[in-house]
Structure formats: C-alpha cells, structure tokens
Design an enzyme around this catalytic site. Structure first.
Site, short mmCIF file in Angstrom:
data_model
loop_
_atom_site.label_atom_id
_atom_site.label_comp_id
_atom_site.label_asym_id
_atom_site.label_seq_id
_atom_site.Cartn_x
_atom_site.Cartn_y
_atom_site.Cartn_z
N LYS A 1 6.78 8.17 -2.98
CA LYS A 1 6.18 9.52 -3.12
C LYS A 1 6.12 10.20 -1.77
O LYS A 1 6.09 9.58 -0.71
CB LYS A 1 4.79 9.47 -3.76
CG LYS A 1 3.64 8.87 -2.92
CD LYS A 1 2.91 9.83 -2.02
CE LYS A 1 2.60 9.16 -0.70
NZ LYS A 1 1.75 9.73 0.24
N ASP B 1 -3.06 6.43 -4.30
CA ASP B 1 -1.73 6.93 -4.68
C ASP B 1 -1.20 6.31 -5.98
O ASP B 1 -0.23 6.81 -6.55
CB ASP B 1 -0.71 6.63 -3.58
CG ASP B 1 -0.84 7.55 -2.36
OD1 ASP B 1 -1.39 8.66 -2.52
OD2 ASP B 1 -0.38 7.15 -1.28
C1 LIG Z 1 -2.17 9.50 2.62
C2 LIG Z 1 -1.93 9.36 1.12
O1 LIG Z 1 -0.80 8.52 0.90
C3 LIG Z 1 -1.63 10.74 0.55
O2 LIG Z 1 -1.21 10.69 -0.79
C4 LIG Z 1 -3.15 8.76 0.43
O3 LIG Z 1 -4.29 9.56 0.63
C5 LIG Z 1 -3.43 7.32 0.81
O4 LIG Z 1 -3.38 6.61 -0.37
P1 LIG Z 1 -3.53 5.02 -0.43
O5 LIG Z 1 -2.73 4.39 0.65
O6 LIG Z 1 -3.25 4.66 -1.85
O7 LIG Z 1 -5.05 4.86 -0.06
P2 LIG Z 1 -6.09 3.71 -0.44
O8 LIG Z 1 -5.39 2.40 -0.43
O9 LIG Z 1 -6.85 4.13 -1.63
O10 LIG Z 1 -7.04 3.80 0.83
C6 LIG Z 1 -6.67 3.29 2.10
C7 LIG Z 1 -7.53 3.93 3.15
O11 LIG Z 1 -7.07 5.27 3.42
C8 LIG Z 1 -8.15 6.14 3.65
N1 LIG Z 1 -8.20 7.16 2.58
C9 LIG Z 1 -7.40 7.07 1.49
C10 LIG Z 1 -7.44 8.05 0.51
C11 LIG Z 1 -8.32 9.13 0.68
N2 LIG Z 1 -8.42 10.09 -0.24
N3 LIG Z 1 -9.10 9.20 1.77
C12 LIG Z 1 -9.05 8.24 2.75
O12 LIG Z 1 -9.76 8.34 3.75
C13 LIG Z 1 -9.40 5.26 3.67
O13 LIG Z 1 -9.58 4.84 5.01
C14 LIG Z 1 -8.98 4.09 2.79
O14 LIG Z 1 -9.71 2.92 3.08
N1 LIG Z 2 4.26 -4.43 -2.06
C1 LIG Z 2 3.95 -3.88 -0.88
N2 LIG Z 2 4.80 -3.01 -0.30
C2 LIG Z 2 4.47 -2.44 0.90
N3 LIG Z 2 3.36 -2.70 1.58
C3 LIG Z 2 2.48 -3.54 1.05
C4 LIG Z 2 2.74 -4.17 -0.20
N4 LIG Z 2 1.70 -4.95 -0.47
C5 LIG Z 2 0.84 -4.85 0.55
N5 LIG Z 2 1.29 -4.00 1.47
C6 LIG Z 2 0.60 -3.64 2.73
O1 LIG Z 2 0.18 -2.29 2.62
C7 LIG Z 2 0.30 -1.62 3.88
C8 LIG Z 2 0.78 -0.19 3.61
O2 LIG Z 2 2.08 -0.26 3.09
P1 LIG Z 2 2.74 0.96 2.29
O3 LIG Z 2 4.23 0.79 2.40
O4 LIG Z 2 2.17 1.09 0.95
O5 LIG Z 2 2.26 2.13 3.24
P2 LIG Z 2 2.21 3.66 3.09
O6 LIG Z 2 3.48 4.12 2.46
O7 LIG Z 2 1.86 4.25 4.39
O8 LIG Z 2 1.06 3.87 2.05
P3 LIG Z 2 0.43 5.26 1.60
O9 LIG Z 2 1.38 6.34 1.85
O10 LIG Z 2 0.16 5.01 0.14
O11 LIG Z 2 -0.82 5.34 2.42
C9 LIG Z 2 1.32 -2.44 4.70
O12 LIG Z 2 0.75 -2.72 5.96
C10 LIG Z 2 1.56 -3.70 3.92
O13 LIG Z 2 1.30 -4.88 4.63
#
Ligand SMILES: C[C@](O)(CO)[C@H](O)COP(=O)(O)OP(=O)(O)OC[C@H]1O[C@@H](n2ccc(N)nc2=O)[C@H](O)[C@@H]1O
Ligand SMILES: Nc1ncnc2c1ncn2[C@@H]1O[C@H](COP(=O)(O)OP(=O)(O)OP(=O)(O)O)[C@@H](O)[C@H]1O
Length: 315
Positions: free
Chosen positions: A29, A165
C-alpha cells in the site's frame, strides 16, 4: 474486493473437495494523502488519521497448507530482500503472518496447525505495509483454507486487532482510512470519488524507489511529533521521514523535476512512489534516479490493485 480463482464449485459445500492449499497475492500500500492528528492513549498512543490508501500491484505471495493435528505452525520465508527478517534474531512468532494465523485460529476456535510460506517482494520496513500485506494475505488464505467464508467486515475486525494498515490490506483498491487508520470506507470502482482520483493522476504506472535502509514506523511518528508536517505536504509524515532519511527527499524532488504527476514518500518511508503518466516521463524518472543514485532499487508497479486468492483442492 479480493478476486478469487479455483472456481466457485471447487469446495465449500457437501460432496465437494476441500482446499488443500491456498495462495494469496497481497499488494503493498501507499497513502495518496495522510493527515495526522493528535495521538490517543486509548489507541496505545497511536495518532488519529485521515488517509486515502491505494494498493499497488507489488505483491507478496503467502501460501497456507493444513498440517497434521497438533503439529503446530511453520513459516518459510523466501526473497532476495528480506531486510531485518533475514537475521537469525528475527523471531518467527513475531512475524505479522504468524500473528494473523494465531488471531484467526483463536477467532475460529481452531488450532494453528498450518504451514505458511511467504515469497517476499515488498521491501521490508519501507512504508509499503509489507508486514500488513502478509498478515492480510494470511487472513484471506485461512478464510478459504478453513472454509470459514467470513465476510470482509469480520476479516477486517480480526485485522484491526493486529495493526492500523491491515484492515485496508484485506481488500486493497482505494479506500479512505480514519480512526487510527483501521476504519475503512471503500472507494469503489466507478464511483465519483474513484473517478476523481484517476482524473487527478493517481492511477496507472508507478515507479517505487526502494532502499536497503529501513525506517521504524514508531520512530517516524515520534519525529513527526517533534517536527510536524511540511508546508503543503499531502503526506504529513513526509518531512519526518526525510529528516531521518534525506535521500528520500532528493528522490521526490528528482521525480517531480522529471515530470512525475505525483511523487512522495510512501507512508512512514523511506520508499518513494512516483506516478508516471506517460512512457517518456517514466523513462525520465528512471534515468534521473539511476544517474543520481537517489534510490537503491527501482520497482515498476500499477495502481490500484487488489489481493488475489487461488485455491488448490485436495486430490
Ligand atoms: C504510516 C502508516 O503506514 C500509514 O498508513 C500507518 O499509520 C502505520 O500503520 P502500521 O504499521 O500498521 O501501524 P501499527 O502497527 O498499528 O502501529 C505501529 C506504531 O506506529 C505508530 N502509529 C501507528 C498508527 C497510527 N495511526 N499512529 C501511530 O502513532 C505507533 O507508534 C504504533 O505503535
Ligand atoms: N511478514 C513481515 N513482513 C515484513 N516485516 C515484518 C513481517 N513480520 C514482521 N515484520 C517486522 O515489521 C517491521 C515493519 O515491516 P513492514 O515491512 O511492515 O514495514 P512498513 O512497510 O514500514 O510498515 P507500515 O508502512 O505498515 O508502517 C519490520 O521491522 C519487520 O521486522
């Protein structure tokens, strides 16, 4: 909505064979807009969001197969760019796909005796929701493997317990996300809102500029709390991500200078997404990034995209 192959008659009713293996291609996404509001204790410190999600046909493939009763789960990972998932300290039990397996098993009252494999193409820790896509793919795979046939809303509820997400990733396409990102209002194909997004250039060919480096989402939100949003930024996290990873800022500027209709840091970064409306512009963005080395890797994709579910029945 996820699309499905394997035929409606392949399983699911008396006299039909059960699924033996389910494979799901789940898109990455990006966020076409990402407005960040205050954080709330009731959401574990997560911030209020108003975002337009868009799925890209850059996919991971998650395959789920039934294992013998009582044998537990297994997880195999394949891919050339596994980021921190490749390290020996990476705990399988914390993998988002495995967390989704546990959550689905609990909700369905089943044992998690399932073999999962993930073919990873979505860069890790990149702002492309790769982990969320793997969790969503696992939820869709188990819904078919266990013949649960739960509606999307129920799958999204399970997903929302795991991350912000994930509810979007279960169906992809375009959607508005509110709450902490988990409240999904689909933007349906053919609707006025969808047409407006397409007319504004948020459809078709994109180039994703990816990095070896990862950014931690909590650290980017913490940086946002300190520096705020950049003036005019449709992604409020962009300035924070660039403060932690300046090369992303250069890649955005170069893509815009080369004619991209939109270029921005994807979600929490560091990846950059550039919409390239013509082959000539696409060529120019590629050439600019290759010349300057502002990104480490360039991946071509299309927007929007939806997950696909493929079912193989038992012989
Ligand atoms: C940056 C985005 O990818 C935009 O779509 C999302 O907001 C993040 O989504 P995500 O990785 O699924 O987030 P989560 O795994 O729920 O949260 C991880 C961490 O991101 C921060 N977090 C996430 C979502 C949100 N609305 N506010 C936050 O501050 C918090 O520190 C949280 O502990
Ligand atoms: N199946 C997986 N694929 C990717 N990362 C994973 C997975 N399971 C656990 N993780 C952990 O989650 C953390 C975030 O990875 P991810 O690739 O989802 O990041 P991101 O794309 O930045 O996430 P978001 O955009 O949702 O915040 C990584 O540091 C990784 O160690």
């Amino acid at each position: 909505m996820p699309s499905r192959t394997g035929g409606d008659n392949a399983y699911g009713h008396d006299g039909r064979r059960s699924p033996a293996m389910v494979s799901v291609d789940c898109p990455a996404k990006t966020n076409l807009t990402l407005e960040v509001g205050p954080s709330h204790a009731k959401w574990g410190g997560r911030h209020e969001l108003d975002t337009i999600y868009c799925a890209l046909d850059l996919t991971d493939t998650v395959t789920a197969c039934e294992k013998p009763a009582g044998s537990g789960f297994s997880l195999d990972l394949a891919g050339e760019h596994l980021g921190d998932l490749a390290s020996s300290s990476s705990d399988m039990r914390r993998n988002h796909a495995v967390l989704a397996l546990f959550a689905m098993a609990e909700e369905a009252g089943r044992e998690p005796d399932v073999a999962l494999t993930i073919d990873k193409r979505i860069p890790v820790g990149a702002g492309l929701a790769g982990g969320s896509a793997d969790a969503a793919a696992t939820i869709l795979a188990l819904n078919a493997l266990w013949e649960l046939d739960w509606p999307l809303d129920r799958l999204r509820k399970v997903a929302a317990t795991l991350g912000a997400d994930m509810p979007f990733c279960v169906a992809g396409g375009y959607a508005r996300g509110t709450g902490y990102g988990e409240v999904i209002t689909p933007i349906l194909p053919g609707s006025d809102e969808e047409r407006a997004l397409r007319d504004a250039g948020y459809a078709g060919a994109v180039l994703v500029g990816a990095y070896q480096a990862q950014l931690s989402t909590p650290e980017v939100y913490a940086a946002f709390d300190a520096v705020g949003a950049g003036e005019g930024d449709r992604n409020h996290l962009q300035q924070a991500a660039i403060s932690l990873h300046p090369r992303s800022g250069r890649a955005v500027e170069e893509a815009l200078a080369a004619g991209a209709s939109h270029a921005f840091v994807s979600g929490s970064g560091p990846s950059v997404v550039a919409f390239t409306p013509t082959p000539a512009i696409r060529h120019d963005v590629l050439a600019a990034w290759e010349r300057s080395k502002a990104v480490d890797r360039i991946i071509a994709a299309q927007a929007p995209a939806v997950p696909t579910v493929s079912v193989t029945v038992a012989r």
